[in-house]
Design a protein around this motif. Sequence first.
Motif, mmCIF file in Angstrom:
data_model
loop_
_atom_site.group_PDB
_atom_site.id
_atom_site.type_symbol
_atom_site.label_atom_id
_atom_site.label_comp_id
_atom_site.label_asym_id
_atom_site.label_seq_id
_atom_site.Cartn_x
_atom_site.Cartn_y
_atom_site.Cartn_z
ATOM 1 N N ILE A 25 -4.774 7.820 -4.895
ATOM 2 C CA ILE A 25 -3.994 6.582 -4.951
ATOM 3 C C ILE A 25 -4.554 5.529 -4.007
ATOM 4 O O ILE A 25 -5.187 5.843 -2.998
ATOM 5 N N ASP A 26 -4.320 4.280 -4.339
ATOM 6 C CA ASP A 26 -4.535 3.150 -3.445
ATOM 7 C C ASP A 26 -3.172 2.541 -3.121
ATOM 8 O O ASP A 26 -2.271 2.519 -3.968
ATOM 9 N N VAL A 27 -3.039 2.040 -1.910
ATOM 10 C CA VAL A 27 -1.797 1.399 -1.488
ATOM 11 C C VAL A 27 -1.848 -0.083 -1.856
ATOM 12 O O VAL A 27 -2.729 -0.810 -1.400
ATOM 13 N N VAL A 28 -0.912 -0.509 -2.691
ATOM 14 C CA VAL A 28 -0.792 -1.928 -3.033
ATOM 15 C C VAL A 28 -0.197 -2.690 -1.861
ATOM 16 O O VAL A 28 -0.634 -3.777 -1.508
ATOM 17 N N LEU A 62 24.770 12.012 13.853
ATOM 18 C CA LEU A 62 24.390 13.071 14.777
ATOM 19 C C LEU A 62 23.027 12.799 15.392
ATOM 20 O O LEU A 62 22.771 13.164 16.534
ATOM 21 N N ASP A 63 22.161 12.180 14.627
ATOM 22 C CA ASP A 63 20.833 11.849 15.144
ATOM 23 C C ASP A 63 20.157 10.870 14.197
ATOM 24 O O ASP A 63 20.514 10.768 13.014
ATOM 25 N N VAL A 64 19.187 10.156 14.732
ATOM 26 C CA VAL A 64 18.385 9.193 13.980
ATOM 27 C C VAL A 64 16.927 9.476 14.293
ATOM 28 O O VAL A 64 16.558 9.726 15.446
ATOM 29 N N SER A 65 16.091 9.451 13.283
ATOM 30 C CA SER A 65 14.671 9.751 13.464
ATOM 31 C C SER A 65 13.950 8.604 14.160
ATOM 32 O O SER A 65 14.466 7.483 14.245
ATOM 33 N N PRO A 66 12.728 8.855 14.631
ATOM 34 C CA PRO A 66 11.870 7.721 14.998
ATOM 35 C C PRO A 66 11.641 6.827 13.780
ATOM 36 O O PRO A 66 11.817 7.257 12.635
ATOM 37 N N ALA A 67 11.270 5.595 14.025
ATOM 38 C CA ALA A 67 11.066 4.649 12.930
ATOM 39 C C ALA A 67 9.946 5.121 12.002
ATOM 40 O O ALA A 67 8.938 5.670 12.447
ATOM 41 N N ILE A 68 10.148 4.903 10.703
ATOM 42 C CA ILE A 68 9.237 5.345 9.656
ATOM 43 C C ILE A 68 8.703 4.099 8.930
ATOM 44 O O ILE A 68 9.472 3.181 8.654
ATOM 45 N N PRO A 69 7.418 4.046 8.611
ATOM 46 C CA PRO A 69 6.937 2.918 7.797
ATOM 47 C C PRO A 69 7.615 2.931 6.438
ATOM 48 O O PRO A 69 7.768 3.980 5.813
ATOM 49 N N ARG A 70 8.044 1.772 5.991
ATOM 50 C CA ARG A 70 8.780 1.701 4.731
ATOM 51 C C ARG A 70 7.923 2.107 3.539
ATOM 52 O O ARG A 70 6.699 2.134 3.598
ATOM 53 N N ALA A 71 8.610 2.404 2.461
ATOM 54 C CA ALA A 71 7.962 2.976 1.281
ATOM 55 C C ALA A 71 6.933 2.021 0.680
ATOM 56 O O ALA A 71 7.134 0.807 0.643
ATOM 57 N N VAL A 79 4.345 -6.404 1.725
ATOM 58 C CA VAL A 79 3.362 -6.854 2.702
ATOM 59 C C VAL A 79 2.121 -5.973 2.611
ATOM 60 O O VAL A 79 2.170 -4.824 2.166
ATOM 61 N N GLU A 80 0.984 -6.526 3.039
ATOM 62 C CA GLU A 80 -0.276 -5.799 2.958
ATOM 63 C C GLU A 80 -0.218 -4.533 3.806
ATOM 64 O O GLU A 80 0.286 -4.536 4.936
ATOM 65 N N ALA A 81 -0.726 -3.448 3.269
ATOM 66 C CA ALA A 81 -0.770 -2.174 3.999
ATOM 67 C C ALA A 81 -1.865 -1.307 3.398
ATOM 68 O O ALA A 81 -2.333 -1.552 2.282
ATOM 69 N N ASP A 82 -2.253 -0.276 4.149
ATOM 70 C CA ASP A 82 -3.247 0.671 3.651
ATOM 71 C C ASP A 82 -2.835 2.080 4.047
ATOM 72 O O ASP A 82 -1.750 2.297 4.584
ATOM 73 N N HIS A 83 -3.711 3.043 3.815
ATOM 74 C CA HIS A 83 -3.382 4.436 4.116
ATOM 75 C C HIS A 83 -3.090 4.649 5.606
ATOM 76 O O HIS A 83 -2.230 5.463 5.966
ATOM 77 N N ASP A 84 -3.792 3.920 6.474
ATOM 78 C CA ASP A 84 -3.610 4.118 7.915
ATOM 79 C C ASP A 84 -2.190 3.798 8.367
ATOM 80 O O ASP A 84 -1.715 4.356 9.368
ATOM 81 N N ALA A 85 -1.507 2.904 7.659
ATOM 82 C CA ALA A 85 -0.142 2.534 8.047
ATOM 83 C C ALA A 85 0.816 3.712 7.976
ATOM 84 O O ALA A 85 1.887 3.690 8.609
ATOM 85 N N TYR A 86 0.442 4.760 7.234
ATOM 86 C CA TYR A 86 1.341 5.890 7.009
ATOM 87 C C TYR A 86 0.976 7.127 7.825
ATOM 88 O O TYR A 86 1.470 8.223 7.563
ATOM 89 N N GLU A 87 0.149 6.936 8.874
ATOM 90 C CA GLU A 87 -0.172 8.048 9.758
ATOM 91 C C GLU A 87 1.064 8.640 10.449
ATOM 92 O O GLU A 87 1.117 9.841 10.707
#
Length: 330
Positions: free
Chosen positions: A70-73, A211-220, A305-313
Amino acid sequence: MNPAEDTIDIEVQYQPLFELIEDEFDVEIDGLPTQSYSGTMVELERAGEGDMILADTSPGAVPQLGPEEIDVVGMREAFGAERYFGTLVTTADSGITEVSDLEGEAVAMADVGSVSGGMAPLWMLQEAGLDIGNVAEGGGAEDFEWRSGVSHDLAVEELINDDTIAAAGAGEFASVPHVPVEQIEDEYPDLYEISPEVDIAGTRDPELRLLDVSPAIPRAPIVVNAGWQDDLRYDIEEFMQNVEAEELQHDAFDLADELGLDLPDEMLEEYNEGTLDTDDYDLDEEQEADWQDFDDHTLWFSGVVEADHDAYEPVRDFAEDLDIAFDDIE
């Protein structure tokens, strides 16, 4: 398209985006809601030569499938927020005050293919000292009963309606409307500062407690099959990254008609004009339910917004902490 919320017709929800692309490029979009998060990834994996697939998918799909598939749009942005959160919630009267109290209890959540509704809740449970067992391989947890495979909103509904379930894991968009804003502000400042859902915190019954909240996650992301490399694909990509928030809004009358809702015409007109204040309307119980249905079907993101694979590390980091090999996720 991922089935994030079972009570929503995702094809209706995405209609503004479909129509924008169809009108701009003289194409026809064939919407395909899948049965699970992994189902969306299967469709991308099986893409062959000549296939042109745009996918609404989980952040987990990016590191799982990789650039070969896949490529990230771009990353979807929700009203200024490029990050979101997974949550663990319980009922207000459960007597459960911390995640470790869930030992021996049943927890409902999405499958591991969902980062905010599956992977992040498991990460929080593990961080609290609970043994998650081999859930990524389709097995079970050691220290709690793992009830998985439902959408975010159904996990919350199961918590509300089934007294054998002690907690639910879900993305903030499904849980926060039930949580008092005071708790979010006092205990979870990152969620309070970042999440657009805070604006509707505490507006839905019954009350739930975080009860708990995760660290922030890059949006889908929105992704395409990597084999689609023609000019049309790149033109659509550029177009989507330049769409304005107001262009992604439904026409209120069309949406109400599509869903068969009974809402005042003046209310729908004010929605279209951007001047609606729902406090000005004294809706009866059925109309309140109709308004909630209307609001649920509005498109949840306001831009790409512009993003690539690295944004989802950060998603890969979750998986590594959980000792999850992406190839093993079912």
